[in-house]
Design a protein around this motif. Structure first.
Motif, PDB file in Angstrom:
ATOM      1  N   LYS A   8       1.599  -3.322  -1.745  1.00 40.37           N
ATOM      2  CA  LYS A   8       1.926  -4.261  -2.818  1.00 40.37           C
ATOM      3  C   LYS A   8       3.426  -4.335  -3.012  1.00 40.37           C
ATOM      4  O   LYS A   8       4.163  -3.378  -2.736  1.00 40.37           O
ATOM      5  N   GLN A   9       3.862  -5.497  -3.473  1.00 40.07           N
ATOM      6  CA  GLN A   9       5.267  -5.659  -3.844  1.00 40.07           C
ATOM      7  C   GLN A   9       5.516  -4.811  -5.079  1.00 40.07           C
ATOM      8  O   GLN A   9       4.696  -4.782  -6.006  1.00 40.07           O
ATOM      9  N   ILE A  10       6.626  -4.132  -5.089  1.00 37.98           N
ATOM     10  CA  ILE A  10       6.949  -3.225  -6.187  1.00 37.98           C
ATOM     11  C   ILE A  10       7.508  -4.011  -7.366  1.00 37.98           C
ATOM     12  O   ILE A  10       8.386  -4.852  -7.201  1.00 37.98           O
ATOM     13  N   ASN A  11       6.978  -3.698  -8.554  1.00 34.82           N
ATOM     14  CA  ASN A  11       7.460  -4.364  -9.764  1.00 34.82           C
ATOM     15  C   ASN A  11       7.705  -3.389 -10.910  1.00 34.82           C
ATOM     16  O   ASN A  11       7.761  -3.784 -12.066  1.00 34.82           O
ATOM     17  N   ASN A  12       7.819  -2.087 -10.581  1.00 34.80           N
ATOM     18  CA  ASN A  12       8.136  -1.113 -11.625  1.00 34.80           C
ATOM     19  C   ASN A  12       8.935   0.047 -11.032  1.00 34.80           C
ATOM     20  O   ASN A  12       8.892   0.300  -9.830  1.00 34.80           O
ATOM     21  N   ASP A  15       7.050   3.026  -9.001  1.00 40.18           N
ATOM     22  CA  ASP A  15       6.714   2.739  -7.597  1.00 40.18           C
ATOM     23  C   ASP A  15       7.967   2.648  -6.733  1.00 40.18           C
ATOM     24  O   ASP A  15       7.943   3.048  -5.564  1.00 40.18           O
ATOM     25  N   VAL A  46      13.728  -6.972  -1.894  1.00 43.87           N
ATOM     26  CA  VAL A  46      12.378  -7.006  -2.443  1.00 43.87           C
ATOM     27  C   VAL A  46      11.630  -5.862  -1.757  1.00 43.87           C
ATOM     28  O   VAL A  46      11.542  -5.818  -0.533  1.00 43.87           O
ATOM     29  N   HIS A  47      11.106  -4.943  -2.554  1.00 43.14           N
ATOM     30  CA  HIS A  47      10.544  -3.695  -2.042  1.00 43.14           C
ATOM     31  C   HIS A  47       9.014  -3.695  -2.067  1.00 43.14           C
ATOM     32  O   HIS A  47       8.400  -4.325  -2.923  1.00 43.14           O
ATOM     33  N   TYR A  48       8.436  -2.914  -1.130  1.00 40.90           N
ATOM     34  CA  TYR A  48       6.990  -2.778  -1.007  1.00 40.90           C
ATOM     35  C   TYR A  48       6.614  -1.312  -0.895  1.00 40.90           C
ATOM     36  O   TYR A  48       7.361  -0.514  -0.324  1.00 40.90           O
ATOM     37  N   ARG A  61      11.051  -3.191   2.885  1.00 42.28           N
ATOM     38  CA  ARG A  61      11.745  -4.147   2.029  1.00 42.28           C
ATOM     39  C   ARG A  61      12.199  -5.329   2.878  1.00 42.28           C
ATOM     40  O   ARG A  61      12.214  -5.263   4.099  1.00 42.28           O
TER      41      ARG A  61
END
Length: 141
Positions: A8-12, A15, A46-48, A61
């Motif tokens: 998943k794409q990281i949003n916090n 993570d 943009v990180h995963y 990323r």
């Protein structure tokens, strides 16, 4: 044998710290990459995060550069290698690129070239060394 792999794409921040810890273990400790080089360009990326059975297993990323969209920092912890985590990371990161991403490239370590070839990347130019590690530039065709 792992039963559930998710990317998943990281949003916090929690993570993001897990992704940084994976990359530190793989690149800095495992491959002697300088920490400052490994952590360059974080803010514009943009990180995963990949998890296996809800445990952190891999990270990657992408970032927009003057040339196009660069995929970077694909890392899978040693105990999760060979289970398709890297393939799932590449697939998810590619799916997360903007619709107008027309030039997609990466610098692949030699052992990972065949992984990226499965997703349509082709080697361009000569082999080069970055952080003491042999690479090829690869472009998605």
């Amino acid at each position: 044998m792992p039963s559930k792999t998710e990317v998943k794409q990281i949003n916090n921040l929690a993570d993001l710290e897990k992704a940084f810890a994976i990359r530190h273990e793989v690149f800095v400790l495992g491959q002697n990459c300088p920490a400052e080089l490994e952590r360059a360009n974080e803010e514009e990326s943009v990180h995963y995060l990949a998890t296996v059975d809800d445990e952190p297993a891999g990270a990657a990323r992408w970032r927009k550069t003057a040339d196009g969209y660069k995929l970077e920092r694909f890392a899978v912890l040693a105990k999760y290698r060979g289970f398709g985590v890297g393939q799932q990371l590449v697939k998810t990161v590619l799916a997360g690129l903007p619709a107008d991403a027309n030039y997609i490239y990466l610098n692949s370590q030699i052992p990972a070239v065949s992984l990226y070839e499965k997703f349509g990347f082709e080697k361009t130019g000569p082999e080069f060394t970055e952080a003491g590690i042999r690479h090829y530039k690869m472009v998605k065709k």
